[in-house]
Design an enzyme around this catalytic site. Structure first.
Site, PDB file in Angstrom:
ATOM      1  N   ARG A   9     -29.398   8.113  36.977  1.00  0.00           N
ATOM      2  CA  ARG A   9     -28.741   7.674  38.223  1.00  0.00           C
ATOM      3  C   ARG A   9     -28.933   8.698  39.339  1.00  0.00           C
ATOM      4  NH1 ARG A   9     -25.095   3.603  38.123  1.00  0.00           N
ATOM      5  NH2 ARG A   9     -23.884   4.568  39.792  1.00  0.00           N
ATOM      6  N   ASN A  18     -14.786   6.773  44.150  1.00  0.00           N
ATOM      7  CA  ASN A  18     -15.949   7.264  43.390  1.00  0.00           C
ATOM      8  C   ASN A  18     -15.617   8.472  42.502  1.00  0.00           C
ATOM      9  OD1 ASN A  18     -18.314   6.385  46.021  1.00  0.00           O
ATOM     10  ND2 ASN A  18     -17.846   5.276  44.145  1.00  0.00           N
ATOM     11  N   ARG A  72     -15.991   8.187  38.640  1.00  0.00           N
ATOM     12  CA  ARG A  72     -17.287   8.218  37.931  1.00  0.00           C
ATOM     13  C   ARG A  72     -17.344   9.441  37.003  1.00  0.00           C
ATOM     14  NH1 ARG A  72     -21.899   5.615  41.757  1.00  0.00           N
ATOM     15  NH2 ARG A  72     -20.604   3.914  42.525  1.00  0.00           N
ATOM     16  N   GLU A 119     -19.582  -7.726  62.562  1.00  0.00           N
ATOM     17  CA  GLU A 119     -20.464  -8.715  61.957  1.00  0.00           C
ATOM     18  C   GLU A 119     -20.948  -8.134  60.626  1.00  0.00           C
ATOM     19  OE1 GLU A 119     -20.998 -11.721  63.112  1.00  0.00           O
ATOM     20  OE2 GLU A 119     -19.761 -11.313  64.874  1.00  0.00           O
ATOM     21  N   THR A 122     -13.166   7.181  48.097  1.00  0.00           N
ATOM     22  CA  THR A 122     -12.029   7.782  47.389  1.00  0.00           C
ATOM     23  C   THR A 122     -11.965   7.259  45.953  1.00  0.00           C
ATOM     24  OG1 THR A 122     -10.652   6.087  48.457  1.00  0.00           O
ATOM     25  CG2 THR A 122     -10.573   8.291  49.403  1.00  0.00           C
ATOM     26  N   ASP A 153     -25.424   1.233  48.979  1.00  0.00           N
ATOM     27  CA  ASP A 153     -25.155   0.887  47.581  1.00  0.00           C
ATOM     28  C   ASP A 153     -26.427   0.441  46.848  1.00  0.00           C
ATOM     29  OD1 ASP A 153     -23.573   0.556  45.353  1.00  0.00           O
ATOM     30  OD2 ASP A 153     -22.970  -1.481  45.871  1.00  0.00           O
ATOM     31  N   ASN A 210     -28.031   2.554  44.393  1.00  0.00           N
ATOM     32  CA  ASN A 210     -28.845   3.683  43.908  1.00  0.00           C
ATOM     33  C   ASN A 210     -28.976   3.683  42.386  1.00  0.00           C
ATOM     34  OD1 ASN A 210     -28.801   4.470  46.555  1.00  0.00           O
ATOM     35  ND2 ASN A 210     -27.395   6.189  46.266  1.00  0.00           N
ATOM     36  N   GLY A 211     -27.858   3.411  41.714  1.00  0.00           N
ATOM     37  CA  GLY A 211     -27.856   3.452  40.251  1.00  0.00           C
ATOM     38  C   GLY A 211     -28.768   2.381  39.680  1.00  0.00           C
ATOM     39  N   LEU A 247     -16.367  -5.133  50.872  1.00  0.00           N
ATOM     40  CA  LEU A 247     -16.350  -3.918  51.702  1.00  0.00           C
ATOM     41  C   LEU A 247     -16.032  -2.659  50.894  1.00  0.00           C
ATOM     42  CD1 LEU A 247     -14.628  -5.181  54.975  1.00  0.00           C
ATOM     43  CD2 LEU A 247     -17.019  -4.550  54.666  1.00  0.00           C
TER      44      LEU A 247
HETATM   45  C1  IPE Z   1     -19.256   1.716  47.681  1.00  0.00           C
HETATM   46  O1  IPE Z   1     -20.080   1.501  46.592  1.00  0.00           O
HETATM   47  C2  IPE Z   1     -19.159   3.181  47.969  1.00  0.00           C
HETATM   48  C3  IPE Z   1     -20.372   3.817  48.464  1.00  0.00           C
HETATM   49  C4  IPE Z   1     -21.517   3.236  48.687  1.00  0.00           C
HETATM   50  C5  IPE Z   1     -20.241   5.216  48.733  1.00  0.00           C
HETATM   51  P1  IPE Z   1     -19.489   1.386  45.110  1.00  0.00           P
HETATM   52  O2  IPE Z   1     -20.664   1.148  44.224  1.00  0.00           O
HETATM   53  O3  IPE Z   1     -18.642   2.541  44.808  1.00  0.00           O
HETATM   54  O4  IPE Z   1     -18.569   0.101  45.224  1.00  0.00           O
HETATM   55  P2  IPE Z   1     -18.173  -0.996  44.153  1.00  0.00           P
HETATM   56  O5  IPE Z   1     -17.668  -0.268  42.946  1.00  0.00           O
HETATM   57  O6  IPE Z   1     -19.393  -1.783  43.859  1.00  0.00           O
HETATM   58  O7  IPE Z   1     -17.142  -1.821  44.845  1.00  0.00           O
HETATM   59  C1  IPE Z   2     -24.171   3.974  45.840  1.00  0.00           C
HETATM   60  O1  IPE Z   2     -24.936   3.610  44.752  1.00  0.00           O
HETATM   61  C2  IPE Z   2     -23.905   5.447  45.891  1.00  0.00           C
HETATM   62  C3  IPE Z   2     -22.507   5.812  45.708  1.00  0.00           C
HETATM   63  C4  IPE Z   2     -21.536   4.983  45.475  1.00  0.00           C
HETATM   64  C5  IPE Z   2     -22.191   7.206  45.772  1.00  0.00           C
HETATM   65  P1  IPE Z   2     -24.275   3.325  43.327  1.00  0.00           P
HETATM   66  O2  IPE Z   2     -24.239   4.589  42.560  1.00  0.00           O
HETATM   67  O3  IPE Z   2     -22.988   2.637  43.467  1.00  0.00           O
HETATM   68  O4  IPE Z   2     -25.357   2.348  42.724  1.00  0.00           O
HETATM   69  P2  IPE Z   2     -25.084   1.083  41.805  1.00  0.00           P
HETATM   70  O5  IPE Z   2     -24.113   0.205  42.540  1.00  0.00           O
HETATM   71  O6  IPE Z   2     -24.522   1.593  40.530  1.00  0.00           O
HETATM   72  O7  IPE Z   2     -26.419   0.440  41.647  1.00  0.00           O
HETATM   73 MG    MG Z   3     -22.457   0.701  43.604  1.00  0.00          MG
END
Ligand code: IPE
Ligand code: IPE
Ligand code: MG
Length: 250
Positions: free
Chosen positions: A41, A76, A79, A215, A74, A28, A30-31, A203
């Protein structure tokens, strides 16, 4: 070679008996990583995929046998559609680009998730990559894609219900082991540790059943910035944890 030298080269967390067998990672941040740099993104997701390549190699070198990475949940699908299709294309690109090095490194690929509701081309690419890697022995990289812990438990419940309907088992046979045996990949041991970068303390529907005694390790680092040092710190913390499983310290 002196013992002292050996000890220096092999700190305690390299000890095969103490490092986790299975690590789960919620990739998590990346964005946010991209936004900080004024990039789209998609650039963050690309950097995240590169990081997965590094982390797989580090884990292989450390002797970790199973690495499960959360790549698409599931949830995502909610988006923007361009981001979703970008993530699908990135998966295909990752599978093709890193195939040669995963072959050299002995990385067997598995997928964890609801394959039935994925577009045909994605499912085929995943199937091919999994089939090609089936004889590799060093470690398994399990890509959680279109994965949700609740959907996985519902899938197990459905399979078990069918067995009851067919009369192969009775309701009294439904046990914790039977549920585990009907998850998506029943041969994979439960994760010893789950790592979540990006500062979120949840989670997000990852490995809900399997993480009962995992853990948890959280860090503010964004996934594309995750380094070998972060991994080593997580392992070092892990070996100092007292895993009691509800018992008392001996
Ligand atoms: C969890 O991250 C899913 C993945 C890393 C693939 P999200 O960015 O989707 O989760 P939330 O929205 O912060 O809970
Ligand atoms: C995780 O990074 C990748 C996926 C959920 C596919 P995010 O895209 O959720 O990145 P943030 O949380 O917006 O920084
Ligand atoms: Mg995220």
């Amino acid at each position: 070679m002196s013992f002292r030298f050996l000890k220096k080269r092999k700190p305690p967390f390299y000890d095969a008996g103490r490092i986790p067998v299975h690590i789960g990672v919620i990739m998590d941040g990346n964005g946010r990583w991209a936004r900080k740099r004024g990039l789209p993104r998609s650039a963050g997701h690309k950097a995240g995929a590169e990081k997965l390549r590094n982390v797989t190699e580090w884990c292989g070198n450390l002797g970790i046998k199973y690495l499960t990475v959360y790549a698409f949940s599931t949830e995502n699908w909610s988006r923007p559609s361009e981001e979703v299709s970008g993530l699908m294309s990135l998966l295909i690109e990752f599978l093709e680009k890193y195939e040669p090095e995963m072959a050299i490194q002995g990385v067997r690929l598995r997928v964890l998730g609801d394959m039935d509701s994925l577009p045909d081309n994605i499912r085929r690419a995943l199937d091919n990559a999994v089939q090609r890697s089936v004889n590799r022995q060093k470690m398994q990289l399990i890509i959680a894609f279109n994965y949700g812990g609740r959907r996985e438990i519902a899938h197990a419940a459905r399979k078990i219900s069918e067995m009851i309907t067919q009369g192969t088992i009775t309701p009294a046979d439904v046990s914790e082991d039977l549920i585990s045996d009907n998850l998506y990949l029943p041969d994979i041991p439960d994760p010893d540790m789950i790592i979540r970068p990006s500062g979120e303390l949840r989670l997000s529907n990852f490995l809900l059943w399997e993480s009962a005694y995992s853990e948890l390790w959280f860090s503010d680092v964004l996934w594309p910035d995750f380094s070998e040092e972060h991994l080593r710190k997580a392992l070092e913390d892990y070996i100092h944890r007292d895993r009691r499983y509800g018992g008392v310290k001996s």
